[in-house]
Structures are given as C-alpha cells and as structure tokens.
Enzyme design. Structure first.
Site, PDB file in Angstrom:
ATOM      1  N   ASP A  22       0.874  -1.156   0.000  1.00  0.00           N
ATOM      2  CA  ASP A  22       0.000   0.000   0.000  1.00  0.00           C
ATOM      3  C   ASP A  22       0.915   1.210   0.000  1.00  0.00           C
ATOM      4  OD1 ASP A  22      -2.754   0.886  -0.045  1.00  0.00           O
ATOM      5  OD2 ASP A  22      -2.267   1.879   1.840  1.00  0.00           O
ATOM      6  N   ASP A 111       3.449  12.250  -8.967  1.00  0.00           N
ATOM      7  CA  ASP A 111       4.842  12.432  -9.386  1.00  0.00           C
ATOM      8  C   ASP A 111       5.148  13.837  -9.909  1.00  0.00           C
ATOM      9  OD1 ASP A 111       5.356   9.826  -8.629  1.00  0.00           O
ATOM     10  OD2 ASP A 111       5.673   9.071 -10.667  1.00  0.00           O
ATOM     11  N   HIS A 136      10.093   5.266  -2.716  1.00  0.00           N
ATOM     12  CA  HIS A 136       9.622   4.628  -1.498  1.00  0.00           C
ATOM     13  C   HIS A 136       9.507   3.116  -1.675  1.00  0.00           C
ATOM     14  CE1 HIS A 136       6.418   5.829  -4.162  1.00  0.00           C
ATOM     15  NE2 HIS A 136       5.499   5.153  -3.503  1.00  0.00           N
TER      16      HIS A 136
END
Length: 150
Positions: A22, A111, A136
């Site tokens: 997630d 982004d 990430h």
C-alpha cells in the site's frame, strides 16, 4: 493496515505466502493526508484524475497558507503474510517537497508535483530508471530483501 489486510486475504485464499503493498503520499501540512487515501482523492465518476487531485492538494495548501517548503513523503508498506497468520512488514519512504505548477509527464499519480530531497527534477520529470532507484518502493523492497533473503 491496508497492505496487511490484502496480504492476509491472499494468503488465506491461496494457502501460500502472499505479498502486498500500500502506497501513498503524505503531506506534512495536511497532517499526513491524503496518505492511505491517495487514490481516493483522485476518484471521479469517470475514473481517477490525478491532475485534479494534485490541484486539490495544492489549493488546500494555498487556502491554509501553508509555508514553503511544503514537505511531503511518498510512503510504501509491504506486507508478507503466511497462511498461518504470521506476517512481516517493510516500510520505505522517499522524502521531498511539493512544487507548483506540475512538472513532467513521466510517472503517475502525484509524481509531477513531488521533488525528492537532493534532486532537481520531480518524479514526473525524472528518467524512470533514476526514479525507480530512489522511490519509497525501492526502499521498502531493499528492506524486504534484507529481511527475507539476506
């Protein structure tokens, strides 16, 4: 929590280990929102509209007079779950700040307004190979590798 729910459901249904993730963007001035609801902020009756969601975030920051730099973090949680109910979590983070107007047509989601720390290009402008090395998700998968394979 979302990654854990998905991984456990898949492990229970398949009888095999399962991996889920997630991810989302957390904006400090918005108390971490949109966070786990990042995709929800882009929902429209016709599908997801990320330019609309980015505009919504920036407009909220402007309305509240949030000071610059507007710090944000892309966060990813990976969950590996086993059929016996055990699991392991691995979290990765890419920190930076939000910029406006949107910059770049590469990537997806938020982004074009995310400028990672130490970089001159947003994730939306960045060469995909460079971006994928510092995201990430890359950080979370490096921790998964170290935790499970090394």
């Amino acid at each position: 929590g979302n990654a854990r729910i998905k991984a456990h459901a898949a492990a229970a249904a398949s009888g095999l280990p399962a991996l889920s993730d997630d991810s989302g963007i957390m904006v400090d001035a918005l108390d971490g929102a949109p966070g786990v609801f990042t995709a929800d902020w882009a929902e429209t009756p016709g599908g997801r509209d990320y330019p609309m969601a980015m505009t919504r975030v920036w407009t909220l920051l402007e309305q509240m007079g949030a000071p610059e730099p507007r710090i944000a973090h892309f966060c990813c949680t990976l969950c590996v779950a086993w059929p016996d109910g055990a699991d392991m979590l691995f979290e990765g983070r890419a920190s930076g700040r939000l910029v406006w107007p949107m910059r770049g047509a590469l990537g997806f989601g938020f982004d074009p307004i995310f400028l990672p720390d130490g970089e001159a290009e947003t994730f939306g402008e960045m060469d995909p190979a460079r971006k994928h090395a510092i995201t990430h998700r890359a950080a979370a998968f490096a921790k998964l590798k170290a935790g499970l394979l090394d």
